[in-house]
Design a protein around this motif. Structure first.
Motif, short mmCIF file in Angstrom:
data_model
loop_
_atom_site.label_atom_id
_atom_site.label_comp_id
_atom_site.label_asym_id
_atom_site.label_seq_id
_atom_site.Cartn_x
_atom_site.Cartn_y
_atom_site.Cartn_z
N PRO A 295 1.54 -5.97 -2.89
CA PRO A 295 0.65 -4.94 -3.09
C PRO A 295 -0.72 -5.16 -4.03
O PRO A 295 -1.62 -4.50 -4.23
CB PRO A 295 1.66 -3.89 -3.51
CG PRO A 295 3.06 -4.43 -3.19
CD PRO A 295 2.95 -5.92 -3.06
N ASN A 296 -0.11 -6.08 -5.12
CA ASN A 296 -1.23 -6.19 -6.07
C ASN A 296 -2.58 -6.84 -5.22
O ASN A 296 -3.50 -6.49 -5.80
CB ASN A 296 -0.90 -7.40 -7.21
CG ASN A 296 0.30 -6.62 -8.15
OD1 ASN A 296 0.44 -5.21 -8.09
ND2 ASN A 296 0.44 -7.39 -9.08
N VAL A 297 -2.25 -7.78 -4.27
CA VAL A 297 -3.31 -8.25 -3.65
C VAL A 297 -3.98 -7.29 -2.76
O VAL A 297 -5.24 -7.42 -2.79
CB VAL A 297 -2.92 -9.47 -2.93
CG1 VAL A 297 -3.81 -10.31 -2.13
CG2 VAL A 297 -2.16 -10.74 -3.78
N LEU A 298 -3.31 -6.51 -2.32
CA LEU A 298 -4.13 -5.48 -1.51
C LEU A 298 -4.99 -4.67 -2.47
O LEU A 298 -6.25 -4.67 -2.29
CB LEU A 298 -3.05 -4.75 -0.66
CG LEU A 298 -2.21 -5.31 0.49
CD1 LEU A 298 -1.06 -4.49 0.92
CD2 LEU A 298 -3.13 -5.46 1.46
N GLU A 299 -4.25 -4.29 -3.40
CA GLU A 299 -5.20 -3.28 -4.47
C GLU A 299 -6.53 -3.84 -4.94
O GLU A 299 -7.16 -3.34 -5.14
CB GLU A 299 -4.18 -2.69 -5.42
CG GLU A 299 -2.99 -1.97 -5.08
CD GLU A 299 -3.55 -0.59 -4.39
OE1 GLU A 299 -4.46 -0.03 -4.90
OE2 GLU A 299 -2.81 0.30 -3.61
N MET A 300 -6.13 -5.12 -5.40
CA MET A 300 -7.41 -5.83 -6.02
C MET A 300 -8.50 -5.92 -5.20
O MET A 300 -9.58 -5.89 -5.44
CB MET A 300 -6.74 -7.18 -6.44
CG MET A 300 -6.32 -7.30 -8.04
SD MET A 300 -5.80 -9.01 -8.69
CE MET A 300 -4.61 -9.24 -7.68
N ALA A 301 -8.47 -6.11 -3.82
CA ALA A 301 -9.17 -6.24 -2.86
C ALA A 301 -9.73 -4.57 -2.34
O ALA A 301 -10.42 -4.66 -1.17
CB ALA A 301 -8.65 -6.82 -1.66
N GLY A 302 -9.09 -3.77 -3.00
CA GLY A 302 -9.57 -2.28 -2.58
C GLY A 302 -8.90 -1.72 -1.24
O GLY A 302 -9.36 -0.78 -0.73
N VAL A 303 -7.78 -2.24 -1.09
CA VAL A 303 -7.10 -1.76 0.16
C VAL A 303 -5.67 -0.91 -0.50
O VAL A 303 -5.14 -1.47 -1.20
CB VAL A 303 -6.40 -3.08 1.09
CG1 VAL A 303 -5.72 -2.51 2.30
CG2 VAL A 303 -7.50 -3.84 1.35
N ASP A 304 -5.66 0.43 0.21
CA ASP A 304 -4.37 1.12 -0.21
C ASP A 304 -3.06 0.56 0.11
O ASP A 304 -2.63 0.74 1.28
CB ASP A 304 -4.74 2.64 0.18
CG ASP A 304 -3.84 3.55 -0.49
OD1 ASP A 304 -2.64 3.24 -1.06
OD2 ASP A 304 -4.08 4.64 -0.11
N SER A 305 -2.47 0.05 -0.70
CA SER A 305 -1.11 -0.57 -0.40
C SER A 305 0.17 0.49 -0.23
O SER A 305 0.92 0.28 0.26
CB SER A 305 -0.76 -1.43 -1.67
OG SER A 305 -0.38 -0.41 -2.71
N ASN A 306 -0.27 1.69 -0.36
CA ASN A 306 0.63 2.83 0.23
C ASN A 306 0.51 3.09 1.66
O ASN A 306 1.26 3.60 2.36
CB ASN A 306 0.35 4.15 -0.59
CG ASN A 306 0.96 3.93 -2.01
OD1 ASN A 306 1.92 3.41 -2.33
ND2 ASN A 306 -0.07 4.54 -2.91
#
Ligand code: FA5
Length: 348
Positions: A295-306
Motif C-alpha cells: 500500500p505504501n508504494v501505491l500511496e506514494m505514487a498517488g493511487v488510493d490503496s483503499n
C-alpha cells in the motif's frame, strides 16, 4: 555540273557510305565529313550566293531536303548498329538461371532478445502495454518510491554503480512501476504493463549471476486483485516459455515493495530437480520475484490503496534463456561468440 546535280551526287555517295558503315565511329566520321562545316554539302550551299535570286530558294530547299535525308539515314544506321551490338552482347552474356545461388548468411536475434520478444508477445496478447524506463535512474525511483527509504537494510542486497550520490545504474526494472503508476489515469481503466530492460548490480559474476543482466517487470493495478491472479499469470509465463513439463514453486520471500512477496523457482533443466552444480544442489533455479503491491508504494505514487490493489513481478530473461536452452553458464550470453549465439538461430 550544276549545283543541284552536285548535291544529288553527294547524296548518292553519302547514302552508299552510310549503308556500308559497320560501327558507330564510322557513322560519326561520315556525319562529320558529309554534314560538317568543311563538308561538301556546306560547301555547295556556300556557292549559292552566285545563283540568281529566282534559283536560290529552290536550290536551298533541295539542299535542305538532302541534308535531312542524310541525317535520317545516319540516325537509322546508328540505331541498327546499336541493336546488333546489344544482341551480340546479350548472346555472350547468357546466364544459366538453373545454377545454385551464393547463399547469404544473415545474423539472428540474440537469444535473450528472443525470450523478451516471446514474453512481450504473450503480454501484448493479454492487453498489457510495454513501457520503457531509464537505465541511469534516480535513487528516488529505484529505492524510495519502492518503500526503501535511505538506510533501509534491504538496499544492501542491491548495491550498484553510482553516478552521483542520488543517480545510479538501476538495480531492477521496478522503478518503472512507480513512474508508470504516477502517470496513469485510473478513471480510464486498470493499469497493466510490462517493462523489459537492462539492470546493474554489484554482484560477483558466476554461473548464474552477472553484474549486468536483464529483467522484465510486470504490474497490474485494479480493483479486487488477489494472489490468485498473480499465481495464474506466473504459471502462464512459465508454461509459455518452458513448456508443460517444468515444475514451478512459489517460496515466501521479502521485497519492501510487495506484501506478501514470493520467489518463483523453476525445476533445474540439467538435473531435472535432483540437484547439481548448476542449481547449487537444490534442484531449483530462481527466475522471478513477485508479490502483492505494498500500500505504501501505491500511496506514494498517488493511487488510493483503499480502492486499488495489484500484483507485480520481476523476472530474469537471462535465467529463462539458461533454463530453456540448457545453457549452464550465464556469462556465455555476453561474450559475443558467434559460434555460441548462432546455435539459437532457429529457436525461440
Ligand atoms: C527483484 O529485482 C525485484 N525487483 C523483483 C520484483 C518485482 C519483486 C516486482 C516483486 C515485485 P530479485 O533481486 O530477486 O528481485 O531479481 C529478480 C530476478 O532477476 C531473479 O529472480 C533472477 O532471475 C534475476 N537476477 C537477479 N540477480 C541476477 C544476476 N546477478 N544475474 C542474473 N540474473 C539475476
Amino acid at each position: 555540273m550544276n549545283l543541284k546535280e552536285k548535291l544529288a551526287e553527294q547524296k548518292e555517295q553519302g547514302l552508299a557510305e552510310i549503308k556500308e558503315a559497320k560501327d558507330l565511329k564510322k557513322i560519326n566520321d561520315i556525319r562529320v565529313s558529309l554534314l560538317g562545316k568543311k563538308g561538301p554539302i556546306t560547301e555547295v550551299l556556300r556557292g549559292m550566293r552566285d545563283l540568281s535570286a529566282e534559283e536560290r530558294p529552290k536550290v536551298g530547299q533541295f539542299a535542305n531536303a538532302i541534308r535531312d535525308e542524310l541525317t535520317q539515314a545516319l540516325a537509322d544506321k546508328k540505331d541498327e548498329i546499336e541493336v546488333i551490338k546489344m544482341a551480340k552482347k546479350l548472346e555472350k552474356e547468357t546466364i544459366d538461371v538453373t545454377l545454385p545461388g551464393v547463399p547469404v548468411t544473415t545474423g539472428n536475434t540474440h537469444i535473450i532478445t528472443q525470450i523478451i520478444d516471446q514474453i512481450e508477445k504473450l503480454f501484448l496478447g493479454m492487453g498489457f502495454q510495454v513501457v520503457d524506463g531509464p537505465e541511469v535512474e534516480e535513487d528516488h525511483y529505484n529505492f524510495e518510491m519502492l518503500n526503501l527509504p535511505q538506510d533501509h537494510p534491504a538496499r544492501d542486497m542491491q548495491d550498484t554503480f553510482y553516478i552521483t550520490e542520488k543517480i545510479l545504474m538501476r538495480t531492477q526494472t521496478s522503478p518503472v512501476q512507480a513512474r508508470t503508476m504516477e502517470k496513469h489515469d485510473f478513471s480510464k481503466g486498470p493499469l497493466k504493463m510490462i517493462s523489459p530492460g537492462k539492470v546493474y548490480r554489484r554482484d560477483t559474476d558466476d554461473a548464474t549471476h552477472s553484474h549486468q543482466f536483464h529483467q522484465v517487470e510486470g504490474l497490474v493495478i485494479d480493483k479486487h486483485i488477489t494472489m490468485a491472479d498473480l499465481k495464474g499469470t506466473l504459471q502462464l509465463i512459465a508454461r509459455t516459455i518452458f513448456g508443460e513439463d517444468r515444475e514451478i514453486r512459489m517460496r515466501p520471500s521479502y521485497f519492501p515493495f510487495t506484501e506478501p512477496s514470493a520467489e518463483i523457482d523453476v525445476s533445474c533443466f540439467k538435473c531435472n530437480g535432483k540437484g547439481c552444480s548448476v542449481c547449487k544442489y537444490t534442484g531449483w533455479i530462481e527466475v522471478l520475484g513477485a508479490g502483492i503491491v505494498h500500500p505504501n508504494v501505491l500511496e506514494m505514487a498517488g493511487v488510493d490503496s483503499n480502492v486499488y490493489g495489484g500484483f507485480a513481478f520481476g523476472l530474469g530473461p537471462d535465467r529463462f534463456a539458461m533454463l530453456k536452452y540448457g545453457v549452464d553458464d550465464i556469462r556465455e550470453f555476453y561474450l559475443n561468440d558467434v559460434r555460441f549465439l548462432s546455435q539459437f538461430s532457429q529457436k525461440g
